[in-house]
Design a protein around this motif. Structure first.
Motif, PDB file in Angstrom:
ATOM      1  N   ALA A 133     -10.703  28.764 -35.306  1.00 54.42           N
ATOM      2  CA  ALA A 133     -10.787  28.973 -33.861  1.00 54.42           C
ATOM      3  C   ALA A 133     -10.754  27.633 -33.150  1.00 54.42           C
ATOM      4  CB  ALA A 133     -12.064  29.727 -33.504  1.00 54.42           C
ATOM      5  N   CYS A 134     -10.233  27.672 -31.934  1.00 58.71           N
ATOM      6  CA  CYS A 134     -10.152  26.468 -31.109  1.00 58.71           C
ATOM      7  C   CYS A 134     -10.936  26.720 -29.822  1.00 58.71           C
ATOM      8  CB  CYS A 134      -8.696  26.137 -30.783  1.00 58.71           C
ATOM      9  SG  CYS A 134      -8.479  24.593 -29.885  1.00 58.71           S
ATOM     10  N   PRO A 135     -12.001  25.959 -29.569  1.00 58.48           N
ATOM     11  CA  PRO A 135     -12.805  26.191 -28.354  1.00 58.48           C
ATOM     12  C   PRO A 135     -12.018  26.013 -27.075  1.00 58.48           C
ATOM     13  CG  PRO A 135     -13.974  24.797 -29.922  1.00 58.48           C
ATOM     14  CD  PRO A 135     -12.568  24.905 -30.418  1.00 58.48           C
ATOM     15  N   GLU A 136     -10.959  25.202 -27.131  1.00 54.00           N
ATOM     16  CA  GLU A 136     -10.155  24.964 -25.935  1.00 54.00           C
ATOM     17  C   GLU A 136      -8.964  25.891 -25.935  1.00 54.00           C
ATOM     18  OE1 GLU A 136      -8.453  21.112 -23.592  1.00 54.00           O
ATOM     19  OE2 GLU A 136      -7.929  21.286 -25.690  1.00 54.00           O
ATOM     20  N   GLU A 170      -5.471  19.167 -34.476  1.00 54.05           N
ATOM     21  CA  GLU A 170      -5.459  18.055 -33.525  1.00 54.05           C
ATOM     22  C   GLU A 170      -6.677  18.108 -32.611  1.00 54.05           C
ATOM     23  OE1 GLU A 170      -3.588  15.476 -33.474  1.00 54.05           O
ATOM     24  OE2 GLU A 170      -2.260  16.122 -35.096  1.00 54.05           O
ATOM     25  N   TYR A 171      -7.094  19.319 -32.246  1.00 58.22           N
ATOM     26  CA  TYR A 171      -8.274  19.437 -31.387  1.00 58.22           C
ATOM     27  C   TYR A 171      -9.498  18.853 -32.081  1.00 58.22           C
ATOM     28  CZ  TYR A 171     -12.036  21.396 -28.600  1.00 58.22           C
ATOM     29  OH  TYR A 171     -13.164  21.528 -27.836  1.00 58.22           O
ATOM     30  N   PHE A 172      -9.715  19.253 -33.323  1.00 50.14           N
ATOM     31  CA  PHE A 172     -10.913  18.792 -34.022  1.00 50.14           C
ATOM     32  C   PHE A 172     -10.772  17.360 -34.542  1.00 50.14           C
ATOM     33  CE2 PHE A 172     -11.926  23.348 -34.177  1.00 50.14           C
ATOM     34  CZ  PHE A 172     -13.234  23.274 -33.719  1.00 50.14           C
ATOM     35  N   GLU A 207     -12.300  25.716 -21.584  1.00 51.53           N
ATOM     36  CA  GLU A 207     -12.965  25.361 -22.825  1.00 51.53           C
ATOM     37  C   GLU A 207     -14.302  26.077 -22.937  1.00 51.53           C
ATOM     38  OE1 GLU A 207     -14.237  21.150 -24.906  1.00 51.53           O
ATOM     39  OE2 GLU A 207     -12.584  21.252 -23.476  1.00 51.53           O
ATOM     40  N   ASP A 208     -14.657  26.416 -24.150  1.00 53.99           N
ATOM     41  CA  ASP A 208     -15.932  27.064 -24.414  1.00 53.99           C
ATOM     42  C   ASP A 208     -16.876  26.023 -25.008  1.00 53.99           C
ATOM     43  OD1 ASP A 208     -18.091  28.539 -25.234  1.00 53.99           O
ATOM     44  OD2 ASP A 208     -16.917  30.145 -26.151  1.00 53.99           O
ATOM     45  N   PRO A 209     -17.719  25.398 -24.169  1.00 50.55           N
ATOM     46  CA  PRO A 209     -18.574  24.317 -24.678  1.00 50.55           C
ATOM     47  C   PRO A 209     -19.560  24.781 -25.736  1.00 50.55           C
ATOM     48  CG  PRO A 209     -19.236  24.947 -22.451  1.00 50.55           C
ATOM     49  CD  PRO A 209     -17.950  25.664 -22.745  1.00 50.55           C
ATOM     50  N   GLU A 210     -20.044  26.020 -25.618  1.00 50.39           N
ATOM     51  CA  GLU A 210     -21.017  26.509 -26.600  1.00 50.39           C
ATOM     52  C   GLU A 210     -20.362  26.680 -27.968  1.00 50.39           C
ATOM     53  OE1 GLU A 210     -22.895  30.016 -25.209  1.00 50.39           O
ATOM     54  OE2 GLU A 210     -23.900  29.026 -23.529  1.00 50.39           O
ATOM     55  N   LEU A 211     -19.126  27.185 -27.984  1.00 50.10           N
ATOM     56  CA  LEU A 211     -18.420  27.350 -29.255  1.00 50.10           C
ATOM     57  C   LEU A 211     -18.134  25.991 -29.882  1.00 50.10           C
ATOM     58  CD1 LEU A 211     -17.038  29.114 -31.354  1.00 50.10           C
ATOM     59  CD2 LEU A 211     -14.971  29.081 -29.942  1.00 50.10           C
ATOM     60  N   GLU A 212     -17.721  25.030 -29.079  1.00 45.26           N
ATOM     61  CA  GLU A 212     -17.447  23.698 -29.621  1.00 45.26           C
ATOM     62  C   GLU A 212     -18.715  23.083 -30.211  1.00 45.26           C
ATOM     63  OE1 GLU A 212     -15.774  19.274 -28.410  1.00 45.26           O
ATOM     64  OE2 GLU A 212     -16.050  20.773 -26.856  1.00 45.26           O
ATOM     65  N   SER A 230       0.290  35.047 -26.200  1.00 42.40           N
ATOM     66  CA  SER A 230       0.546  33.601 -26.153  1.00 42.40           C
ATOM     67  C   SER A 230      -0.518  32.783 -26.851  1.00 42.40           C
ATOM     68  CB  SER A 230       0.707  33.140 -24.702  1.00 42.40           C
ATOM     69  OG  SER A 230      -0.442  33.469 -23.943  1.00 42.40           O
ATOM     70  N   CYS A 231      -1.804  33.068 -26.641  1.00 38.21           N
ATOM     71  CA  CYS A 231      -2.815  32.260 -27.323  1.00 38.21           C
ATOM     72  C   CYS A 231      -4.153  32.983 -27.357  1.00 38.21           C
ATOM     73  CB  CYS A 231      -2.977  30.893 -26.671  1.00 38.21           C
ATOM     74  SG  CYS A 231      -3.727  30.928 -25.039  1.00 38.21           S
ATOM     75  N   TYR A 232      -4.892  32.684 -28.392  1.00 32.09           N
ATOM     76  CA  TYR A 232      -6.251  33.165 -28.571  1.00 32.09           C
ATOM     77  C   TYR A 232      -7.151  31.959 -28.793  1.00 32.09           C
ATOM     78  CZ  TYR A 232      -4.563  37.918 -29.753  1.00 32.09           C
ATOM     79  OH  TYR A 232      -4.004  39.148 -29.746  1.00 32.09           O
ATOM     80  N   THR A 233      -8.457  32.181 -28.703  1.00 35.18           N
ATOM     81  CA  THR A 233      -9.379  31.175 -29.215  1.00 35.18           C
ATOM     82  C   THR A 233      -9.229  31.134 -30.732  1.00 35.18           C
ATOM     83  OG1 THR A 233     -10.962  31.546 -27.423  1.00 35.18           O
ATOM     84  CG2 THR A 233     -11.799  30.490 -29.407  1.00 35.18           C
ATOM     85  N   ASP A 234      -9.186  32.314 -31.385  1.00 36.02           N
ATOM     86  CA  ASP A 234      -8.934  32.390 -32.821  1.00 36.02           C
ATOM     87  C   ASP A 234      -7.460  32.134 -33.089  1.00 36.02           C
ATOM     88  OD1 ASP A 234     -11.507  32.934 -33.383  1.00 36.02           O
ATOM     89  OD2 ASP A 234     -11.154  34.879 -34.311  1.00 36.02           O
ATOM     90  N   TYR A 235      -7.178  31.656 -34.318  1.00 40.72           N
ATOM     91  CA  TYR A 235      -5.779  31.475 -34.676  1.00 40.72           C
ATOM     92  C   TYR A 235      -5.109  32.838 -34.750  1.00 40.72           C
ATOM     93  CZ  TYR A 235      -1.627  29.295 -36.456  1.00 40.72           C
ATOM     94  OH  TYR A 235      -0.335  28.841 -36.561  1.00 40.72           O
ATOM     95  N   SER A 236      -3.918  32.930 -34.159  1.00 39.42           N
ATOM     96  CA  SER A 236      -3.184  34.207 -34.171  1.00 39.42           C
ATOM     97  C   SER A 236      -2.052  34.112 -35.185  1.00 39.42           C
ATOM     98  CB  SER A 236      -2.631  34.510 -32.777  1.00 39.42           C
ATOM     99  OG  SER A 236      -1.882  33.412 -32.284  1.00 39.42           O
TER     100      SER A 236
END
Length: 574
Positions: free
Chosen positions: A286-289, A327-329, A300-305, A467-473
């Protein structure tokens, strides 16, 4: 009793006590607990000509199965189960190795054994317990520590095993299958385990797990809980001491693998409490952003990050699925969490491989003369976030349908799969509003299995994943692997993977956020179907040759404690 233990008894009967946590009926079991093969080896190589009239073996089980009894008796072994007070709560007092140390309470039968000549431990886990029993009960006996051939294990922490599931569940199965194949080719003695929250395993699960080279560990219900309300859920993994008593019987677990954030905390807790010497491996899914700008929502989801960074601070090795999450992490891990510099932890990108079943499927090429034009969108579309990712897709499909109508062409059908049954009407109204066209009506379907999805993929002409999820699609990748023309938004996880690993196909497969670009690519794909399918077939052939997980498994590194200077690395080729 085996032949070596038989013979004329000496004046004083001699007996042997095997200190174990379980008795395994499988001769090649990973757990290094006594089996018929190990007992025979003990009799032949250790006892030799010494005469032993009886063999006893402790087990943590409160009740021993008939199969275990018969298997043990076939080599002259009597199993000694644990005894727990009838007033004790089984859920609060689950079987643990410490029971062997507290043998006065849990193994009172041991006091009735008076002729023990050998006290034997078959594993490192019971070595200290055997020494304690020897010292307090049988000091006159000989203490033996046997070392069976070491077989290291990898424990995957997950909640489901289902060969017909899609998305992350299918990826979990695929990654274990690839792991088993690679370690077998390399001759590695590593065996895979995976948790599931099912209370009972079906025959299909057992057969498929065996095919993939993994042993499934199922959960147990609490005996004093309300059986109707105590239903399987993800939180059971955090209650592993009472829900998964078999975990405590595993030996030589080398890696504990979790998926962050889904099972990251559970994997970390299992490693800390049961396997402190194991390496904790986390796979970020998952990507918080969120790369798509959603109206009235934060990017962005600061709590998830924060949660995922805390998980990472406990890990020894980190993987991220696909370029976007990696790249995010890669940037996020520049932080220091709880005194640990996250950039010091090895972090690798792992490719999101679709299941082999998609690569093996056959796709009949659609021709330009066909009147049918079917667009497929599928995924877990049961949240507001997921629905909003379909807004641009709906708008473009509406524009294309209006243009087709003006040109007297057959308008496309739009199938949307993955909507929960109770939300179908609400979701349909939402999509109709975004379509802004009277010439196309979205047809909604509930969740799907892999086989049903393959059928729908074969009946479609174009896939437009969310188009996009927080989780990888994984949706667009599965369609591409099946050979279906697929067009994705440039802000999606899949787009970044195409741009990095299939750059020659970016112009064809990736759509920008500009409305005209999206409309043109969708329209061209539906009008020039033969060309679109030929390109999709070429892309499928290229993707088949990609070594999706080889780099990941080749970079499963064992890191010793870091000293000044470069990391000390030992490469494990699986």
């Amino acid at each position: 009793m085996c032949d070596n233990c038989q013979g004329t008894m000496a004046n004083t009967l001699s007996e042997a006590l095997l200190v174990s946590t379980s008795w395994n009926t499988a001769s090649d079991d990973l757990t290094s607990q006594p089996t018929k093969t190990l007992v025979k080896d003990f009799c032949e190589n250790t006892l030799k000509s010494d005469e032993v009239s009886k063999l006893y073996c402790t087990v943590l089980d409160v009740e021993v199965s008939e199969d275990q009894k018969k298997d043990a008796e076939s080599v002259g072994v009597t199993l000694i189960p644990a005894t727990r007070s009838k007033w004790a709560d089984p859920d609060e007092d689950p079987p643990v190795v410490n029971w062997l140390f507290n043998h006065d309470k849990y193994y009172q039968q041991l006091k009735d054994l008076h002729n023990i000549k050998y006290v034997v431990s078959f594993s490192s886990k019971t070595k200290n317990a055997a020494a304690a029993i020897h010292e307090s009960l049988f000091p006159q006996a000989q203490l033996h520590q046997l070392s069976p051939p070491e077989q290291n294990g990898v424990l995957f922490t997950f909640d489901i095993w289902n060969k017909d599931a899609c998305g992350l569940t299918n990826y979990h199965r695929t990654i274990i299958h690839d792991f088993s194949i690679r370690k077998a080719k390399a001759g590695e003695k590593l065996i895979a385990y995976s948790t599931v929250i099912d209370v009972e395993l079906s025959e299909d699960q057992k057969i498929d797990a065996e095919k993939c080279g993994v042993t499934l560990l199922h959960a147990q219900k609490k005996k004093r809980a309300n059986q109707k309300k105590d239903l399987p859920k993800l939180e059971w993994l955090m209650e592993h001491q009472s829900r998964y008593p078999d975990l405590g019987k595993l030996e030589n677990i080398k890696y504990v693998v979790g998926y962050a954030p889904k099972t990251g905390w559970a994997a970390a807790d299992i490693r800390e409490t049961l396997f402190p010497d194991a390496k904790l491996v986390l796979i970020n899914h998952a990507c918080p952003e969120s790369n798509c700008l959603l109206e009235n929502d934060d990017e962005e989801d600061p709590e998830l990050e924060e949660e995922m960074l805390k998980m990472a601070s406990l890990a020894d090795l980190l993987f991220s699925i696909g370029p976007t999450i990696y790249e995010y992490f890669k940037n996020a891990y520049r932080a220091t969490i709880d005194g640990r510099q996250l950039s010091d932890i090895p972090h690798e990108e792992i490719l999101p491989k679709p299941g082999q079943v998609y690569f093996e499927s056959e796709m009949v090429i659609g021709t330009d003369t066909d009147r049918a034009r079917t667009i497929l969108t599928y995924g877990q579309l049961d949240t507001q976030e997921a629905l909003k990712t379909c807004e641009l897709t709906a708008a473009s499909i509406g524009n294309v349908a209006n243009n087709f109508k003006e040109c007297h062409k057959v308008c496309p059908d739009w199938k949307v799969k993955g909507v929960s049954k109770q939300d179908i009407k609400k979701t349909q109204n939402f999509l109709i509003e975004k379509l802004n066209s009277a010439h196309v009506m979205p047809k909604l379907y509930p969740t799907y299995s892999v086989q049903k999805l393959l059928q729908v993929l074969q009946q479609s002409h174009l896939c437009l994943p969310p188009s996009c999820y927080t989780d990888y699609s994984f949706e667009g990748l599965e369609a591409m692997a099946a050979g279906l023309p697929t067009r994705v938004q440039d802000d999606s996880h899949i787009a970044s993977m195409i741009e990095k690993h299939f750059p020659m196909h970016t112009d064809v497969c990736v759509m920008t956020c500009k409305e005209t670009c999206r409309d043109q690519k969708i329209s061209k794909c539906l009008t020039s179907k033969t060309e679109a399918f030929i390109h999709a077939r070429i892309l499928k052939k290229i993707s088949v040759r990609v070594k999706w997980s080889q780099k990941a498994w080749q970079n499963l590194l064992l890191y010793s404690k870091r000293k000044k200077g470069p990391r000390n690395q030992v490469l494990v080729t699986l």
